[in-house]
Design a protein around this motif. Sequence first.
Motif, PDB file in Angstrom:
ATOM      1  N   VAL A   1      33.438   6.015 170.050  1.00  0.00           N
ATOM      2  CA  VAL A   1      33.507   6.749 168.779  1.00  0.00           C
ATOM      3  C   VAL A   1      32.095   6.880 168.231  1.00  0.00           C
ATOM      4  O   VAL A   1      31.198   6.112 168.603  1.00  0.00           O
ATOM      5  N   SER A   2      31.884   7.840 167.347  1.00  0.00           N
ATOM      6  CA  SER A   2      30.617   7.860 166.620  1.00  0.00           C
ATOM      7  C   SER A   2      30.909   7.723 165.134  1.00  0.00           C
ATOM      8  O   SER A   2      32.037   7.936 164.677  1.00  0.00           O
ATOM      9  N   VAL A   3      29.871   7.339 164.386  1.00  0.00           N
ATOM     10  CA  VAL A   3      29.995   7.150 162.949  1.00  0.00           C
ATOM     11  C   VAL A   3      29.242   8.272 162.253  1.00  0.00           C
ATOM     12  O   VAL A   3      28.109   8.591 162.615  1.00  0.00           O
TER      13      VAL A   3
ATOM     14  N   CYS B   1      23.558   3.705 171.127  1.00  0.00           N
ATOM     15  CA  CYS B   1      24.907   3.306 171.526  1.00  0.00           C
ATOM     16  C   CYS B   1      25.018   1.803 171.351  1.00  0.00           C
ATOM     17  O   CYS B   1      24.267   1.042 171.973  1.00  0.00           O
ATOM     18  N   LEU B   2      25.944   1.374 170.509  1.00  0.00           N
ATOM     19  CA  LEU B   2      26.131  -0.039 170.193  1.00  0.00           C
ATOM     20  C   LEU B   2      27.400  -0.569 170.851  1.00  0.00           C
ATOM     21  O   LEU B   2      28.406   0.134 170.933  1.00  0.00           O
ATOM     22  N   GLU B   3      27.357  -1.795 171.316  1.00  0.00           N
ATOM     23  CA  GLU B   3      28.516  -2.481 171.883  1.00  0.00           C
ATOM     24  C   GLU B   3      28.516  -3.925 171.399  1.00  0.00           C
ATOM     25  O   GLU B   3      27.484  -4.435 170.977  1.00  0.00           O
ATOM     26  N   PRO B   4      29.679  -4.602 171.445  1.00  0.00           N
ATOM     27  CA  PRO B   4      31.009  -4.141 171.830  1.00  0.00           C
ATOM     28  C   PRO B   4      31.703  -3.423 170.678  1.00  0.00           C
ATOM     29  O   PRO B   4      31.162  -3.353 169.573  1.00  0.00           O
ATOM     30  N   PHE B   5      32.892  -2.929 170.943  1.00  0.00           N
ATOM     31  CA  PHE B   5      33.657  -2.235 169.919  1.00  0.00           C
ATOM     32  C   PHE B   5      34.383  -3.273 169.072  1.00  0.00           C
ATOM     33  O   PHE B   5      35.417  -3.799 169.464  1.00  0.00           O
TER      34      PHE B   5
ATOM     35  N   MET C   1      18.711   8.170 159.997  1.00  0.00           N
ATOM     36  CA  MET C   1      19.161   8.372 161.374  1.00  0.00           C
ATOM     37  C   MET C   1      18.576   9.662 161.954  1.00  0.00           C
ATOM     38  O   MET C   1      18.548  10.694 161.310  1.00  0.00           O
ATOM     39  N   VAL C   2      18.109   9.553 163.168  1.00  0.00           N
ATOM     40  CA  VAL C   2      17.779  10.724 163.977  1.00  0.00           C
ATOM     41  C   VAL C   2      18.867  10.833 165.036  1.00  0.00           C
ATOM     42  O   VAL C   2      19.116   9.866 165.776  1.00  0.00           O
ATOM     43  N   GLY C   3      19.545  11.980 165.102  1.00  0.00           N
ATOM     44  CA  GLY C   3      20.660  12.096 166.045  1.00  0.00           C
ATOM     45  C   GLY C   3      21.860  11.275 165.578  1.00  0.00           C
ATOM     46  O   GLY C   3      22.087  11.107 164.373  1.00  0.00           O
ATOM     47  N   LYS C   4      22.610  10.744 166.540  1.00  0.00           N
ATOM     48  CA  LYS C   4      23.890  10.092 166.240  1.00  0.00           C
ATOM     49  C   LYS C   4      23.962   8.686 166.825  1.00  0.00           C
ATOM     50  O   LYS C   4      23.400   8.402 167.882  1.00  0.00           O
ATOM     51  N   VAL C   5      24.731   7.830 166.132  1.00  0.00           N
ATOM     52  CA  VAL C   5      25.011   6.481 166.612  1.00  0.00           C
ATOM     53  C   VAL C   5      26.465   6.425 167.077  1.00  0.00           C
ATOM     54  O   VAL C   5      27.373   6.923 166.422  1.00  0.00           O
ATOM     55  N   VAL C   6      26.661   5.831 168.257  1.00  0.00           N
ATOM     56  CA  VAL C   6      27.982   5.726 168.889  1.00  0.00           C
ATOM     57  C   VAL C   6      28.306   4.259 169.127  1.00  0.00           C
ATOM     58  O   VAL C   6      27.409   3.448 169.388  1.00  0.00           O
TER      59      VAL C   6
END
Length: 335
Positions: free
Chosen positions: A44-46, A305-309, A326-331
């Motif tokens: 998912v992204s925020v 991209c961050l883990e874990p969910f 933020m530059v771009g998107k975080v997922v």
Amino acid sequence: MTDLMPAVAYRRPLPISDPASLEDVELPVPTPGPRDLLVRVEAVSVNPVDTKVRTGQDPGGEPRVLGYDAAGVVVATGERVTLFEPGDEVYYAGSIARPGTDARFHAVDERIVGHKPRTLSFAEAAALPLTTITAWETLFDRFGLGVHSTGTLLVLGGAGGVGSMVVQLARALTGVTVIATASRPESTQWARDMGAHEVIDHHDLVGAVREAAPDGVDFVFSPHTGGAVESFAEILRPGGQITAIDEPEGLDLLPLKAKSITFHWEFMFTRPIFQPDDMIAQHDLLERVRELVDRGAIRTTLTRCLEPFDAATLRRAHEMVESGRMVGKVVVAGF
């Protein structure tokens, strides 16, 4: 499949620094409706809408699941589904009127879902839907642009999630000249990488636009409209157009009248909420963007991209979005 699934939810509006602002919960696996897909969510992204809902709407102690972007795999379909089959990889933004995507399984109407680009990972694909739909509807539904369109488009926040997609789609599918705003070296470079013809500093918007486009601009995309209407009235040519995605209080549009400037709202959840006859347009545009991605005309806007969910990781992602840098998107991935 078990009857319960892991999810992340909030129960009352709290600052993201509070561990209770987002919690790990177990909820029933949703049952798909007649036109629904049941999706096993992989990433998912925020988006800013996540933080706005979390801080502005009180679920009264009941767990409410956020999340308005996802990529995953269809595991079941409703009896009236015709566009997808179990096993299909998909990406989509969902609906603000239904439970969100921050869960292992998610039910979503097939008419707002697209097949995932085959050249992207789930995380890369999850960065795209909400911002892509917003950008597409801005350019083609609100401004009415097409492949032969010309003129100058000013994209405020050119390194943001939506701005990144407005720039890319305008370059790929129209003939307009794209000027983006950014103020830091990393955001300026990002906007150039997305395809902006020119990048200017938003701190002196009127002066910077006059230098870049002495005759003014024809279109303005605005995620930051509060206090900017008079500047827009100065920099837009007569008959110009603005599309805004924010909701500033006390917005006064009278400065636009003398030049007959048109003001549009863009809210990508309008179709999912009200389900008009053209609701399937969001499926169609996601399919078109899939093709553009797979032939290299559009790129993912994923930067982190961050883990874990889990709740702790989603709190980190919300913090990043709330920072406004933020530059771009975080997922978030890694179930």
